[in-house]
Design an enzyme around this catalytic site. Structure first.
Site, PDB file in Angstrom:
ATOM      1  N   ASN A 120       8.673  39.188  45.907  1.00 27.95           N
ATOM      2  CA  ASN A 120       7.486  38.855  46.719  1.00 27.95           C
ATOM      3  C   ASN A 120       7.855  37.804  47.760  1.00 27.95           C
ATOM      4  O   ASN A 120       7.353  36.679  47.737  1.00 27.95           O
ATOM      5  CB  ASN A 120       6.317  38.389  45.840  1.00 27.95           C
ATOM      6  CG  ASN A 120       6.626  37.092  45.110  1.00 27.95           C
ATOM      7  OD1 ASN A 120       7.781  36.814  44.808  1.00 27.95           O
ATOM      8  ND2 ASN A 120       5.608  36.296  44.844  1.00 27.95           N
ATOM      9  N   MET A 121       8.730  38.196  48.682  1.00 29.28           N
ATOM     10  CA  MET A 121       9.232  37.252  49.686  1.00 29.28           C
ATOM     11  C   MET A 121       8.113  36.547  50.457  1.00 29.28           C
ATOM     12  O   MET A 121       8.189  35.342  50.693  1.00 29.28           O
ATOM     13  CB  MET A 121      10.187  37.972  50.646  1.00 29.28           C
ATOM     14  CG  MET A 121      11.483  38.403  49.985  1.00 29.28           C
ATOM     15  SD  MET A 121      12.567  39.316  51.090  1.00 29.28           S
ATOM     16  CE  MET A 121      13.012  38.072  52.281  1.00 29.28           C
ATOM     17  N   VAL A 172      15.322  49.839  53.612  1.00 30.99           N
ATOM     18  CA  VAL A 172      14.995  51.270  53.681  1.00 30.99           C
ATOM     19  C   VAL A 172      13.749  51.560  52.857  1.00 30.99           C
ATOM     20  O   VAL A 172      13.403  50.832  51.930  1.00 30.99           O
ATOM     21  CB  VAL A 172      16.157  52.162  53.174  1.00 30.99           C
ATOM     22  CG1 VAL A 172      17.391  51.981  54.020  1.00 30.99           C
ATOM     23  CG2 VAL A 172      16.462  51.885  51.725  1.00 30.99           C
ATOM     24  N   TYR A 182      -3.952  43.812  46.387  1.00 29.34           N
ATOM     25  CA  TYR A 182      -2.801  44.674  46.130  1.00 29.34           C
ATOM     26  C   TYR A 182      -2.801  45.021  44.644  1.00 29.34           C
ATOM     27  O   TYR A 182      -3.027  44.138  43.806  1.00 29.34           O
ATOM     28  CB  TYR A 182      -1.481  43.955  46.442  1.00 29.34           C
ATOM     29  CG  TYR A 182      -1.215  43.722  47.906  1.00 29.34           C
ATOM     30  CD1 TYR A 182      -1.031  44.787  48.785  1.00 29.34           C
ATOM     31  CD2 TYR A 182      -1.101  42.432  48.414  1.00 29.34           C
ATOM     32  CE1 TYR A 182      -0.772  44.575  50.130  1.00 29.34           C
ATOM     33  CE2 TYR A 182      -0.843  42.208  49.762  1.00 29.34           C
ATOM     34  CZ  TYR A 182      -0.674  43.284  50.614  1.00 29.34           C
ATOM     35  OH  TYR A 182      -0.413  43.074  51.938  1.00 29.34           O
ATOM     36  N   LYS A 231      19.023  43.254  41.459  1.00 28.62           N
ATOM     37  CA  LYS A 231      17.983  43.165  40.414  1.00 28.62           C
ATOM     38  C   LYS A 231      17.009  42.073  40.846  1.00 28.62           C
ATOM     39  O   LYS A 231      17.398  41.089  41.488  1.00 28.62           O
ATOM     40  CB  LYS A 231      18.575  42.901  39.029  1.00 28.62           C
ATOM     41  CG  LYS A 231      19.480  41.686  38.932  1.00 28.62           C
ATOM     42  CD  LYS A 231      19.942  41.507  37.495  1.00 28.62           C
ATOM     43  CE  LYS A 231      20.443  40.112  37.237  1.00 28.62           C
ATOM     44  NZ  LYS A 231      21.825  39.848  37.489  1.00 28.62           N
ATOM     45  N   ASP A 246      19.860  53.818  60.485  1.00 27.99           N
ATOM     46  CA  ASP A 246      18.700  54.581  60.039  1.00 27.99           C
ATOM     47  C   ASP A 246      19.113  56.053  60.040  1.00 27.99           C
ATOM     48  O   ASP A 246      20.199  56.415  60.527  1.00 27.99           O
ATOM     49  CB  ASP A 246      17.498  54.338  60.962  1.00 27.99           C
ATOM     50  CG  ASP A 246      16.158  54.518  60.240  1.00 27.99           C
ATOM     51  OD1 ASP A 246      15.392  53.539  60.118  1.00 27.99           O
ATOM     52  OD2 ASP A 246      15.879  55.656  59.783  1.00 27.99           O
ATOM     53  N   SER A 304      22.971  56.328  59.724  1.00 23.47           N
ATOM     54  CA  SER A 304      23.320  55.884  58.376  1.00 23.47           C
ATOM     55  C   SER A 304      23.927  57.023  57.557  1.00 23.47           C
ATOM     56  O   SER A 304      23.249  58.006  57.255  1.00 23.47           O
ATOM     57  CB  SER A 304      22.044  55.372  57.686  1.00 23.47           C
ATOM     58  OG  SER A 304      22.239  55.185  56.322  1.00 23.47           O
ATOM     59  N   HIS A 329      -0.471  48.063  43.431  1.00 20.90           N
ATOM     60  CA  HIS A 329       0.821  48.715  43.112  1.00 20.90           C
ATOM     61  C   HIS A 329       0.759  49.382  41.742  1.00 20.90           C
ATOM     62  O   HIS A 329       1.630  49.184  40.885  1.00 20.90           O
ATOM     63  CB  HIS A 329       1.976  47.713  43.200  1.00 20.90           C
ATOM     64  CG  HIS A 329       2.117  47.077  44.552  1.00 20.90           C
ATOM     65  ND1 HIS A 329       2.525  47.785  45.671  1.00 20.90           N
ATOM     66  CD2 HIS A 329       1.873  45.816  44.995  1.00 20.90           C
ATOM     67  CE1 HIS A 329       2.541  46.990  46.713  1.00 20.90           C
ATOM     68  NE2 HIS A 329       2.132  45.794  46.338  1.00 20.90           N
ATOM     69  N   LYS A 384      -2.596  39.316  44.803  1.00 23.43           N
ATOM     70  CA  LYS A 384      -1.678  40.078  43.952  1.00 23.43           C
ATOM     71  C   LYS A 384      -2.440  40.919  42.933  1.00 23.43           C
ATOM     72  O   LYS A 384      -3.633  40.702  42.680  1.00 23.43           O
ATOM     73  CB  LYS A 384      -0.721  39.129  43.218  1.00 23.43           C
ATOM     74  CG  LYS A 384       0.266  38.423  44.125  1.00 23.43           C
ATOM     75  CD  LYS A 384       1.056  39.371  45.008  1.00 23.43           C
ATOM     76  CE  LYS A 384       2.120  40.144  44.266  1.00 23.43           C
ATOM     77  NZ  LYS A 384       2.890  41.037  45.177  1.00 23.43           N
ATOM     78  N   ILE A 438      13.912  45.658  47.264  1.00 26.77           N
ATOM     79  CA  ILE A 438      13.963  45.482  45.805  1.00 26.77           C
ATOM     80  C   ILE A 438      12.626  45.845  45.153  1.00 26.77           C
ATOM     81  O   ILE A 438      12.584  46.270  44.001  1.00 26.77           O
ATOM     82  CB  ILE A 438      14.378  44.026  45.441  1.00 26.77           C
ATOM     83  CG1 ILE A 438      14.687  43.910  43.950  1.00 26.77           C
ATOM     84  CG2 ILE A 438      13.355  43.001  45.868  1.00 26.77           C
ATOM     85  CD1 ILE A 438      15.882  44.671  43.489  1.00 26.77           C
ATOM     86  N   ASP A 439      11.517  45.694  45.897  1.00 25.84           N
ATOM     87  CA  ASP A 439      10.223  46.031  45.281  1.00 25.84           C
ATOM     88  C   ASP A 439      10.091  47.526  45.019  1.00 25.84           C
ATOM     89  O   ASP A 439       9.207  47.963  44.289  1.00 25.84           O
ATOM     90  CB  ASP A 439       9.055  45.513  46.127  1.00 25.84           C
ATOM     91  CG  ASP A 439       9.012  46.130  47.515  1.00 25.84           C
ATOM     92  OD1 ASP A 439      10.049  46.647  47.978  1.00 25.84           O
ATOM     93  OD2 ASP A 439       7.935  46.115  48.128  1.00 25.84           O
ATOM     94  N   ARG A 470      -0.552  32.294  47.875  1.00 27.74           N
ATOM     95  CA  ARG A 470      -1.507  32.790  48.868  1.00 27.74           C
ATOM     96  C   ARG A 470      -2.927  32.786  48.298  1.00 27.74           C
ATOM     97  O   ARG A 470      -3.124  32.633  47.109  1.00 27.74           O
ATOM     98  CB  ARG A 470      -1.131  34.229  49.281  1.00 27.74           C
ATOM     99  CG  ARG A 470       0.106  34.304  50.123  1.00 27.74           C
ATOM    100  CD  ARG A 470       0.538  35.737  50.384  1.00 27.74           C
ATOM    101  NE  ARG A 470       1.186  36.327  49.230  1.00 27.74           N
ATOM    102  CZ  ARG A 470       1.682  37.567  49.186  1.00 27.74           C
ATOM    103  NH1 ARG A 470       1.584  38.350  50.235  1.00 27.74           N
ATOM    104  NH2 ARG A 470       2.271  38.032  48.106  1.00 27.74           N
ATOM    105  N   GLU A 509      -2.641  48.378  49.569  1.00 28.38           N
ATOM    106  CA  GLU A 509      -1.418  49.099  49.946  1.00 28.38           C
ATOM    107  C   GLU A 509      -1.629  50.579  50.205  1.00 28.38           C
ATOM    108  O   GLU A 509      -0.720  51.241  50.703  1.00 28.38           O
ATOM    109  CB  GLU A 509      -0.322  48.900  48.886  1.00 28.38           C
ATOM    110  CG  GLU A 509      -0.545  49.584  47.551  1.00 28.38           C
ATOM    111  CD  GLU A 509      -1.371  48.766  46.563  1.00 28.38           C
ATOM    112  OE1 GLU A 509      -1.963  47.745  46.964  1.00 28.38           O
ATOM    113  OE2 GLU A 509      -1.437  49.173  45.385  1.00 28.38           O
TER     114      GLU A 509
END
Ligand SMILES: NC(=O)c1ccc[n+]([C@@H]2O[C@H](COP(=O)([O-])OP(=O)(O)OC[C@H]3O[C@@H](n4cnc5c(N)ncnc54)[C@H](O)[C@@H]3O)[C@@H](O)[C@H]2O)c1
Length: 369
Positions: free
Chosen positions: A301-302, A240, A95, A280, A199, A221, A97, A76, A270-271, A16, A119
């Site tokens: 990072n899909m 979630v 971003y 993992k 949920d 859930s 994080h 990023k 996963i992030d 990107r 974020e």
């Protein structure tokens, strides 16, 4: 007039760019100088000539960009070699994080920049408007990837999600009915799959029941319902989130025994550590692995996989703020807009974001502007 610099992203598998040519055009018309690193937009289809045609200047190296700019716009979190280039007092809009990376936090404090984090910018609806587009993309992509890995040559069960006349459709379990989960469920339902969203927020499920297609239903859930539906599902999407916390672990390694061999888990969460015990983090170049005959896809990072769509979606959301920031200053904007103030994580050597300070046991200083 502000000098805006856009470096080429250097994180692995990141294609990107922080500013599109149309963004450069708007900024130059606003009276700012825009510098783009050579090739910065190539990964998503914007070549140097497109930036030059709208008045931006191309510079050969990252060093040139970081040295010339008052304000850096990227995607990023700065990588170590980029942190070393940050100038004292420079505004960096990207971003970060920080809570996940103490070295980066200390690096930005030491360099004395103003770290404006996509974020943590908020809005009046209680959402994170510069994060939502990436969740939408990851949600939609999760079904595309899940469908691919359900194919037999990819290690999956050999299931076509939409089925064909006379043959049952695929079954998709979506854990979490927020932004990612809703986008995933909508795509899966659109393909004709049988979809269950789980949920714990009943109001959210009420809303989904009203708005989602009839081949998509909601279930509360809890561990029993999850186990039951793991045995039912061909594809499980982990979506979630408990804001600010590690993702809750909803599927244990033992629970995989309930799943059919060749089923697929795409753990988008996963992030935040993942909501599946056996998840993992993986990369686009090596996205899957198998545990107990269940294929796991856990790319952190899909959105990077669909760099052009992601760049357009991200910059649609960031551009109004880039423009405001270039025409004012972080201090002035923060003094009139508390949502923008929430985005400032470090300010000239002070740590102004409480959760980040708590995460790393570092001193917190409220933003004073
Ligand atoms: N891997 C990637 O590339 C990528 C990209 C974008 C987002 N994400 C991640 O995807 C995750 C979801 O993001 P989002 O924007 O959809 O969040 P969201 O806040 O919109 O939705 C999360 C949902 O999870 C639900 N939830 C919480 N606990 C639950 C439980 N025990 N069982 C079932 N549901 C539960 C919440 O009620 C909420 O509806 C986050 O971790 C986000 O960081 C990953």
């Amino acid at each position: 007039m502000t000098i805006v610099g856009v470096p080429t992203e250097v994180k692995k598998d990141e294609y990107r760019v922080g500013l599109r040519p149309v963004g450069a055009e708007i900024l130059t018309k606003d009276g700012h100088d825009v510098y783009i690193q050579a090739g910065a937009g190539m990964g998503c289809g914007y070549d140097d000539a497109m930036y030059e045609a709208v008045g931006a200047t191309i510079l050969p190296t990252a060093e040139d960009i970081w040295a010339v700019a008052d304000m850096i716009v990227k995607v990023k979190e700065p990588q170590p070699q980029e942190v070393a280039l940050i100038k004292n007092g420079q505004t960096v809009f990207t971003y970060f994080h920080f809570a996940a990376d103490k070295d980066l936090t200390l690096g930005c404090l030491e360099r004395g920049c103003i770290s404006v984090a996509y974020e943590t910018l908020t809005d009046d609806h209680g959402t994170l408007p510069l994060l939502t587009p990436m969740s939408e993309i990851a949600g939609k992509l999760s079904i595309q990837e899940g469908a691919k890995y359900l194919e037999r040559p990819q290690g999956g069960r050999g299931i076509l999600l939409g089925g064909v006349p006379g043959v049952d459709v695929g079954r998709v379990l979506v854990l979490g009915g927020g932004v990612v989960g809703t986008c995933a469920a909508r795509v899966a339902a659109g393909m004709g799959a049988d979809v269950v969203i789980m949920d714990i927020n009943i109001d959210r499920m009420r809303h989904l029941d009203e708005w989602m297609p009839s081949n998509c239903r909601t279930i509360f859930s809890d561990p029993e319902a999850i186990r039951e539906h793991l045995a039912w599902a061909d594809l499980v999407i982990g979506a979630v989130l408990i804001p600010g916390a590690k993702a809750p672990s909803l599927v244990s390694e033992t629970d995989l025994d309930y799943m059919n061999p060749g089923s697929v888990i795409v753990d988008v969460a996963i992030d935040q550590g993942g909501c599946v015990e056996t998840a993992k983090v993986t990369t686009h170049s090596d996205p899957i692995y198998t545990v107990k005959d269940v294929v796991h896809y856990c790319v952190g990072n899909m959105p990077g996989a669909v760099a052009r769509t992601s760049t357009q979606a991200l910059t649609n959301a960031t551009m109004p703020w880039v423009r405001k920031l270039a025409s004012s200053s972080a201090d002035k904007l923060a003094s009139v807009d508390h949502h923008f103030a929430n985005a400032i994580n470090t300010n000239r050597g002070t740590l102004t974001n409480l959760p980040v300070a708590e995460a790393h046991d570092l001193p917190f200083e409220p933003l004073t502007v």
